[in-house]
Design an enzyme around this catalytic site. Structure first.
Site, mmCIF file in Angstrom:
data_model
loop_
_atom_site.group_PDB
_atom_site.id
_atom_site.type_symbol
_atom_site.label_atom_id
_atom_site.label_comp_id
_atom_site.label_asym_id
_atom_site.label_seq_id
_atom_site.Cartn_x
_atom_site.Cartn_y
_atom_site.Cartn_z
ATOM 1 N N LYS A 148 1.223 -5.502 5.789
ATOM 2 C CA LYS A 148 0.802 -6.722 6.488
ATOM 3 C C LYS A 148 1.978 -7.430 7.156
ATOM 4 C CE LYS A 148 -3.249 -7.427 3.537
ATOM 5 N NZ LYS A 148 -2.983 -6.374 2.528
ATOM 6 N N ARG A 149 2.784 -6.695 7.869
ATOM 7 C CA ARG A 149 3.941 -7.274 8.533
ATOM 8 C C ARG A 149 3.528 -8.001 9.809
ATOM 9 N NH1 ARG A 149 5.992 -6.730 3.886
ATOM 10 N NH2 ARG A 149 7.547 -5.116 3.503
#
Length: 283
Positions: free
Chosen positions: A98-99
């Site tokens: 989830k960057r």
């Protein structure tokens, strides 16, 4: 050599192995349930067993990076090995990280997960677009160059997400729909499936958005979060054929027995196939 585009590889994996993603989530309670210590040895045993049990038969394995990062460099080493061994066994690896960031920082995240020379190179990675969809451009470009994919958060299964994702943009669309429309543009013309996917929770009921993005739809929430494969047609409607349901604890709680892990994953995949087939045929 550049890989075949992720969307095409995912379509083939779903058609041959079944439309299922299994998470690798070695959090402390699962390690304890497996009779393992919450330490690097427990992490390694848990991860190795899960990969051994499932990597040669499920379409996608999704390691949650946070559960490895918490052990520092030794945990990352376990993650690197898991990615390599899972891909070697034929599973597509979706790194759940989830960057989301901007500029050179986003480019560095892209190099970490989407550069074929990186030890953490994965077939796809999850991304957060809420610094603006354009902030994801370094990752989108890196994925296209390497034949990898991305899954962009749209409507997540956690209830808190709605305060952002359901908010209204200036033109009246929900913010989630704005993001989905960007994904549709990225996937234009791709066959048989685009490589830019969306994350849409299986627990949402009627999603209330247009999910026809010509890309895969990762659906967390199956199993422990309360959704079942039978709920998928109601959430995804006409896009049901592109859904990749994700289950973690629902399968992992059956470990460390390899046969039980395999049986559980096969059962979920069969239930998903049945739900998709019934929805497509109108039954």
């Amino acid at each position: 050599m550049t890989l075949e585009p992720f969307g095409a590889r995912l379509r083939h994996a779903m058609d041959t192995r079944g439309p299922l993603c299994v998470g690798i989530d070695p959090h402390a309670s699962l390690l304890t349930a497996w009779g393992l210590n919450d330490d690097i040895a427990g992490l390694e045993r848990f991860t190795r067993t899960t990969v051994e049990a499932l990597a040669d038969r499920v379409a996608v394995l999704k390691p949650q990076s946070a559960f490895f990062e918490r052990f520092g460099s030794r945990g990352i080493a376990v993650l690197e090995k898991a990615v390599d061994e899972a891909r070697a066994a034929g599973a597509l690896v979706l790194m759940d990280a989830k960057r989301g960031d901007i500029g050179s920082t986003m480019a560095a995240y892209a190099a970490t997960y989407l550069d074929k020379d990186s030890p953490l190179f994965s077939d796809a990675v999850t991304l957060s677009p809420y610094l603006g969809f354009g902030s994801l451009r370094p990752a989108l470009d890196a994925a296209a160059l390497s034949g990898a994919g991305v899954f962009v958060l749209a409507l997540t299964s956690n209830p808190e997400g709605a305060e952002v994702q359901r908010s209204t943009a200036a033109d009246g669309r929900s913010l989630a729909q704005v993001m989905l429309d960007h994904m549709t543009a990225e996937n234009a013309g791709a066959q048989p499936l685009g490589s830019v996917g969306a994350v849409v929770g299986a627990t949402l009921g009627d999603a209330g958005v247009n999910l026809g993005i010509n890309g895969p739809l990762l659906a967390p929430g199956i199993g422990a979060q309360g959704a079942t494969p039978a709920d998928l047609p109601g959430v995804f409607g006409p896009a049901i054929g592109n859904v990749v349901p994700s289950v973690s604890r629902g399968v992992l709680r059956n470990g460390p027995d390899v046969a039980a892990l395999r049986e559980s994953a096969a059962r979920f995949a069969d239930e998903v196939r049945s739900a998709v087939s019934s929805a497509v045929s109108g039954g």
